[in-house]
Design a protein around this motif. Structure first.
Motif, PDB file in Angstrom:
ATOM      1  N   THR A 331       0.731  -1.250   0.157  1.00 10.33           N
ATOM      2  CA  THR A 331      -0.036   0.027  -0.010  1.00 10.33           C
ATOM      3  C   THR A 331       0.846   1.355  -0.063  1.00 10.33           C
ATOM      4  O   THR A 331       1.176   1.813  -0.952  1.00 10.33           O
ATOM      5  CB  THR A 331      -0.874   0.082   1.423  1.00 10.33           C
ATOM      6  N   LEU A 332       1.273   1.619   1.126  1.00 15.27           N
ATOM      7  CA  LEU A 332       1.876   2.919   1.156  1.00 15.27           C
ATOM      8  C   LEU A 332       3.423   3.022   0.635  1.00 15.27           C
ATOM      9  O   LEU A 332       3.707   4.083  -0.286  1.00 15.27           O
ATOM     10  CB  LEU A 332       2.296   3.302   2.545  1.00 15.27           C
ATOM     11  N   ASN A 333       4.339   1.849   0.719  1.00 16.58           N
ATOM     12  CA  ASN A 333       5.493   1.818  -0.066  1.00 16.58           C
ATOM     13  C   ASN A 333       5.325   2.110  -1.430  1.00 16.58           C
ATOM     14  O   ASN A 333       6.046   2.824  -2.193  1.00 16.58           O
ATOM     15  CB  ASN A 333       6.213   0.725   0.393  1.00 16.58           C
ATOM     16  N   PRO A 334       4.543   1.342  -2.110  1.00 14.54           N
ATOM     17  CA  PRO A 334       4.432   1.415  -3.663  1.00 14.54           C
ATOM     18  C   PRO A 334       3.861   2.936  -3.870  1.00 14.54           C
ATOM     19  O   PRO A 334       4.333   3.372  -4.831  1.00 14.54           O
ATOM     20  CB  PRO A 334       3.498   0.218  -4.140  1.00 14.54           C
ATOM     21  N   ALA A 335       2.913   3.160  -3.193  1.00 16.71           N
ATOM     22  CA  ALA A 335       2.339   4.598  -3.574  1.00 16.71           C
ATOM     23  C   ALA A 335       3.507   5.493  -3.369  1.00 16.71           C
ATOM     24  O   ALA A 335       3.656   6.579  -4.292  1.00 16.71           O
ATOM     25  CB  ALA A 335       1.143   5.006  -2.317  1.00 16.71           C
ATOM     26  N   GLY A 339       5.436   8.311  -6.014  1.00 17.01           N
ATOM     27  CA  GLY A 339       4.879   9.655  -5.970  1.00 17.01           C
ATOM     28  C   GLY A 339       3.544   9.892  -5.615  1.00 17.01           C
ATOM     29  O   GLY A 339       3.107  11.197  -5.444  1.00 17.01           O
ATOM     30  N   LEU A 340       2.896   9.040  -5.064  1.00 18.61           N
ATOM     31  CA  LEU A 340       1.499   9.217  -4.723  1.00 18.61           C
ATOM     32  C   LEU A 340       1.046   9.096  -3.481  1.00 18.61           C
ATOM     33  O   LEU A 340      -0.008   8.993  -3.084  1.00 18.61           O
ATOM     34  CB  LEU A 340       0.542   7.999  -5.684  1.00 18.61           C
ATOM     35  N   ASP A 341       2.004   8.807  -2.571  1.00 18.77           N
ATOM     36  CA  ASP A 341       1.620   8.559  -1.102  1.00 18.77           C
ATOM     37  C   ASP A 341       1.282   9.765  -0.526  1.00 18.77           C
ATOM     38  O   ASP A 341       0.711   9.866   0.819  1.00 18.77           O
ATOM     39  CB  ASP A 341       3.083   8.379  -0.334  1.00 18.77           C
ATOM     40  N   GLY A 342       0.923  11.048  -1.164  1.00 18.83           N
ATOM     41  CA  GLY A 342       0.527  12.281  -0.520  1.00 18.83           C
ATOM     42  C   GLY A 342      -0.815  12.159  -0.369  1.00 18.83           C
ATOM     43  O   GLY A 342      -1.689  12.728   0.516  1.00 18.83           O
ATOM     44  N   ASP A 343      -1.560  11.228  -1.299  1.00 18.74           N
ATOM     45  CA  ASP A 343      -3.055  11.124  -1.038  1.00 18.74           C
ATOM     46  C   ASP A 343      -3.865   9.838  -1.081  1.00 18.74           C
ATOM     47  O   ASP A 343      -4.765   9.632  -1.135  1.00 18.74           O
ATOM     48  CB  ASP A 343      -3.779  12.030  -2.296  1.00 18.74           C
ATOM     49  N   ARG A 344      -2.876   8.623  -0.923  1.00 19.53           N
ATOM     50  CA  ARG A 344      -3.242   7.471  -0.865  1.00 19.53           C
ATOM     51  C   ARG A 344      -2.149   6.226  -0.318  1.00 19.53           C
ATOM     52  O   ARG A 344      -1.052   7.117  -0.006  1.00 19.53           O
ATOM     53  CB  ARG A 344      -3.659   7.045  -2.324  1.00 19.53           C
ATOM     54  N   GLY A 345      -2.656   5.252   0.023  1.00 21.65           N
ATOM     55  CA  GLY A 345      -1.619   4.221   0.528  1.00 21.65           C
ATOM     56  C   GLY A 345      -1.700   4.083   1.810  1.00 21.65           C
ATOM     57  O   GLY A 345      -1.080   2.999   2.585  1.00 21.65           O
ATOM     58  N   LEU A 347      -4.288   4.756   5.855  1.00 23.33           N
ATOM     59  CA  LEU A 347      -5.583   5.216   6.399  1.00 23.33           C
ATOM     60  C   LEU A 347      -4.997   6.665   7.449  1.00 23.33           C
ATOM     61  O   LEU A 347      -4.975   6.418   8.479  1.00 23.33           O
ATOM     62  CB  LEU A 347      -6.142   4.196   7.361  1.00 23.33           C
ATOM     63  N   GLU A 348      -5.576   7.812   6.679  1.00 21.07           N
ATOM     64  CA  GLU A 348      -5.158   8.990   7.513  1.00 21.07           C
ATOM     65  C   GLU A 348      -6.118   9.921   6.768  1.00 21.07           C
ATOM     66  O   GLU A 348      -6.574  10.238   5.909  1.00 21.07           O
ATOM     67  CB  GLU A 348      -3.702   9.504   6.949  1.00 21.07           C
ATOM     68  N   VAL A 349      -6.490  10.879   7.977  1.00 19.03           N
ATOM     69  CA  VAL A 349      -7.554  11.949   7.709  1.00 19.03           C
ATOM     70  C   VAL A 349      -7.054  12.746   6.459  1.00 19.03           C
ATOM     71  O   VAL A 349      -5.887  13.125   6.455  1.00 19.03           O
ATOM     72  CB  VAL A 349      -7.892  12.833   8.965  1.00 19.03           C
ATOM     73  N   GLY A 350      -7.702  12.895   5.599  1.00 17.29           N
ATOM     74  CA  GLY A 350      -7.529  14.158   4.427  1.00 17.29           C
ATOM     75  C   GLY A 350      -7.066  12.953   3.089  1.00 17.29           C
ATOM     76  O   GLY A 350      -7.121  13.704   1.980  1.00 17.29           O
ATOM     77  N   LYS A 351      -6.661  11.872   3.319  1.00 23.59           N
ATOM     78  CA  LYS A 351      -6.425  11.005   2.120  1.00 23.59           C
ATOM     79  C   LYS A 351      -7.612  10.467   1.436  1.00 23.59           C
ATOM     80  O   LYS A 351      -8.655  10.267   1.980  1.00 23.59           O
ATOM     81  CB  LYS A 351      -5.359   9.849   2.524  1.00 23.59           C
ATOM     82  N   ARG A 352      -7.420   9.837   0.200  1.00 28.13           N
ATOM     83  CA  ARG A 352      -8.495   9.329  -0.711  1.00 28.13           C
ATOM     84  C   ARG A 352      -9.211   8.191   0.177  1.00 28.13           C
ATOM     85  O   ARG A 352      -8.353   7.464   0.787  1.00 28.13           O
ATOM     86  CB  ARG A 352      -8.037   8.819  -2.041  1.00 28.13           C
ATOM     87  N   ALA A 353     -10.399   8.120   0.433  1.00 29.60           N
ATOM     88  CA  ALA A 353     -11.006   6.846   0.819  1.00 29.60           C
ATOM     89  C   ALA A 353     -10.897   5.664  -0.171  1.00 29.60           C
ATOM     90  O   ALA A 353     -11.999   5.341  -0.695  1.00 29.60           O
ATOM     91  CB  ALA A 353     -12.341   7.276   1.166  1.00 29.60           C
ATOM     92  N   ASP A 354      -9.739   5.252  -0.194  1.00 29.09           N
ATOM     93  CA  ASP A 354      -9.464   3.917  -1.335  1.00 29.09           C
ATOM     94  C   ASP A 354      -9.219   2.877  -0.025  1.00 29.09           C
ATOM     95  O   ASP A 354      -8.129   2.908   0.680  1.00 29.09           O
ATOM     96  CB  ASP A 354      -7.987   4.116  -1.761  1.00 29.09           C
ATOM     97  N   LEU A 355     -10.361   2.072   0.100  1.00 29.98           N
ATOM     98  CA  LEU A 355     -10.180   1.170   1.243  1.00 29.98           C
ATOM     99  C   LEU A 355     -10.587  -0.561   0.715  1.00 29.98           C
ATOM    100  O   LEU A 355     -11.540  -0.572  -0.305  1.00 29.98           O
ATOM    101  CB  LEU A 355     -11.463   1.487   2.248  1.00 29.98           C
ATOM    102  N   ILE A 356     -10.139  -1.331   1.546  1.00 39.58           N
ATOM    103  CA  ILE A 356     -10.600  -2.619   1.439  1.00 39.58           C
ATOM    104  C   ILE A 356     -11.183  -3.162   2.741  1.00 39.58           C
ATOM    105  O   ILE A 356     -10.420  -2.775   3.748  1.00 39.58           O
ATOM    106  CB  ILE A 356      -9.731  -3.615   0.682  1.00 39.58           C
ATOM    107  N   THR A 357     -12.055  -3.967   2.892  1.00 41.65           N
ATOM    108  CA  THR A 357     -12.222  -4.853   4.051  1.00 41.65           C
ATOM    109  C   THR A 357     -12.222  -6.320   3.893  1.00 41.65           C
ATOM    110  O   THR A 357     -12.387  -6.741   2.863  1.00 41.65           O
ATOM    111  CB  THR A 357     -13.933  -4.529   4.530  1.00 41.65           C
ATOM    112  N   VAL A 358     -11.697  -6.827   4.920  1.00 38.57           N
ATOM    113  CA  VAL A 358     -11.130  -8.475   4.639  1.00 38.57           C
ATOM    114  C   VAL A 358     -11.776  -9.002   5.942  1.00 38.57           C
ATOM    115  O   VAL A 358     -11.414  -8.810   6.893  1.00 38.57           O
ATOM    116  CB  VAL A 358      -9.777  -8.556   4.746  1.00 38.57           C
TER     117      VAL A 358
END
Length: 378
Positions: A331-335, A339-345, A347-358
């Motif tokens: 998640t975070l490392n590949p983002a 250069g995309l870790d500023g908005d995804r990768g 669970l942090e407030v303000g980031k895109r709600a790209d989510l999975i439930t397992v």
């Protein structure tokens, strides 16, 4: 204001797990808090993680050619590819498009342009469920690889170029018997043709690879595109990658190469199929062996999208490390690597709600929902 509430989930935060509640507003994470609330979706203690980020998948090729000599309609294949990714929990993907090949009649020599166009069309039209980017896999021994890559240097989806060299006798195929087995089995080259085929590939590499490498490195530097090496097998391979400005080492084939890449600060990417199957199908270094030595930063599904989630939980069980630590490889490392870790990768407030439930029953982890920017897709 559109709002979704996920409560009673085991939230995998960047540095801890909490049983808590996550709130989404307008496609972004608006709040994270411990404890349950009386409204929203009750996760009943299941896991909630960031969406998976994939840097290297050639799954589109398999969707385009589901059987030998079958060519599926391209726009349909691209959509099927996208649905396979999102159903595997992948919310951001770099589609790996091969530029050039060692096979003289390979479809890779002609299908790159239609594939890129199909991805671009679907992305712009909003037909895709995942967020797609481009990764150009450049075969150094192919005469025209640079002029083709240059054509796409300014493409708005391009984020990554990798330098490949599948010449027999080195890197992935240092073992010539493995090389023969692979190309006879997968590509139908007859044993009688193999010697001439091998000599031809060696000649092409000697003729074109050095100049192509130089030009492609200059191209990535001029366009500020991330650069990856591929199948490094020796310390010299890694040093060459570092001198070229690479930041990612894809699928190092030996422990020595992985150690050198780690020491040089490269992000090491390994394949989830290697983990699920318990080793490399090419006889190279085991991904789990590298993980246990803390030599892996990124995991790719490579040719099996569904392998990512299985590999994540497999690592957790084998290493007994917490899920929130291991998930960074997916998640975070590949983002961050593109250069995309500023908005995804994460669970942090303000980031895109790209989510999975397992849901994990201790045998096979199972995706129960996939959400991108607050919208459920699977």
């Amino acid at each position: 204001m559109k709002e979704q509430i996920y409560t009673n989930y085991r939230l995998q935060l960047p540095d801890q797990e909490i049983l808590g509640t996550l709130v989404v507003r307008n496609g972004r994470i608006a709040d994270i808090q411990p404890g349950m609330v009386s409204q929203g979706q009750d996760g009943q203690g299941d896991y909630l993680l960031p969406g998976l980020v994939e840097l290297h998948t050639d799954n589109l090729e398999q969707c385009l050619t589901p059987r030998p000599k079958v060519k599926w309609p391209l726009d349909m294949a691209a959509l099927h590819h996208d649905r396979e990714l999102i159903s595997a929990g992948i919310t951001t993907v770099c589609d790996a498009i091969a530029i050039g090949d060692v096979l003289p009649n390979s479809a890779r020599l002609t299908q790159f342009a239609p594939m890129i166009d199909a991805i671009d069309r679907a992305q712009q039209a909003g037909r895709f469920s995942a967020d797609h980017r481009l990764h150009l896999r450049c075969e150094l021994g192919y005469e025209h690889v640079y002029e083709i890559a240059e054509r796409y240097a300014n493409h708005p989806l391009l984020v990554l170029i990798s330098l490949m060299d599948h010449t027999p006798g080195q890197r992935q195929f240092v073992n010539l018997e493995k090389y023969r087995e692979y190309y006879i089995g997968k590509h139908g080259i007859t044993p009688a043709q193999m010697d001439a085929f091998i000599q031809g590939r060696i000649a092409d590499q000697q003729r074109y690879a050095e100049q192509n490498r130089k030009l492609l490195v200059e191209l990535t530097q001029a366009q500020e595109v991330f650069l990856a090496s591929h199948d490094d097998a020796t310390i010299e391979h890694v040093q060459e990658a570092v001198e070229s400005g690479a930041t990612i080492a894809e699928f190092p084939t030996t422990l020595d190469a992985a150690k050198e890449a780690h020491q040089q600060g490269l992000q090491i990417l390994m394949g989830a199929p290697n983990l699920v199957l318990g080793g490399s199908h090419s006889g190279n270094v085991s991904a789990m062996d590298l993980i246990e030595r803390q030599l892996v930063d990124l995991i790719s599904s490579d040719y099996v999208p569904q392998s990512l989630l299985q590999a994540m939980f497999l690592i957790v069980r084998q290493t007994e490390q917490p899920l929130y630590d291991i998930m960074r490889l997916f998640t975070l490392n590949p983002a961050r690597a593109i250069g995309l870790d500023g908005d995804r990768g994460s669970l942090e407030v303000g980031k895109r709600a790209d989510l999975i439930t397992v849901h994990d029953d201790g045998i096979v982890p199972r995706l129960t929902a996939v959400v991108r920017e607050g919208k459920r897709f699977a």
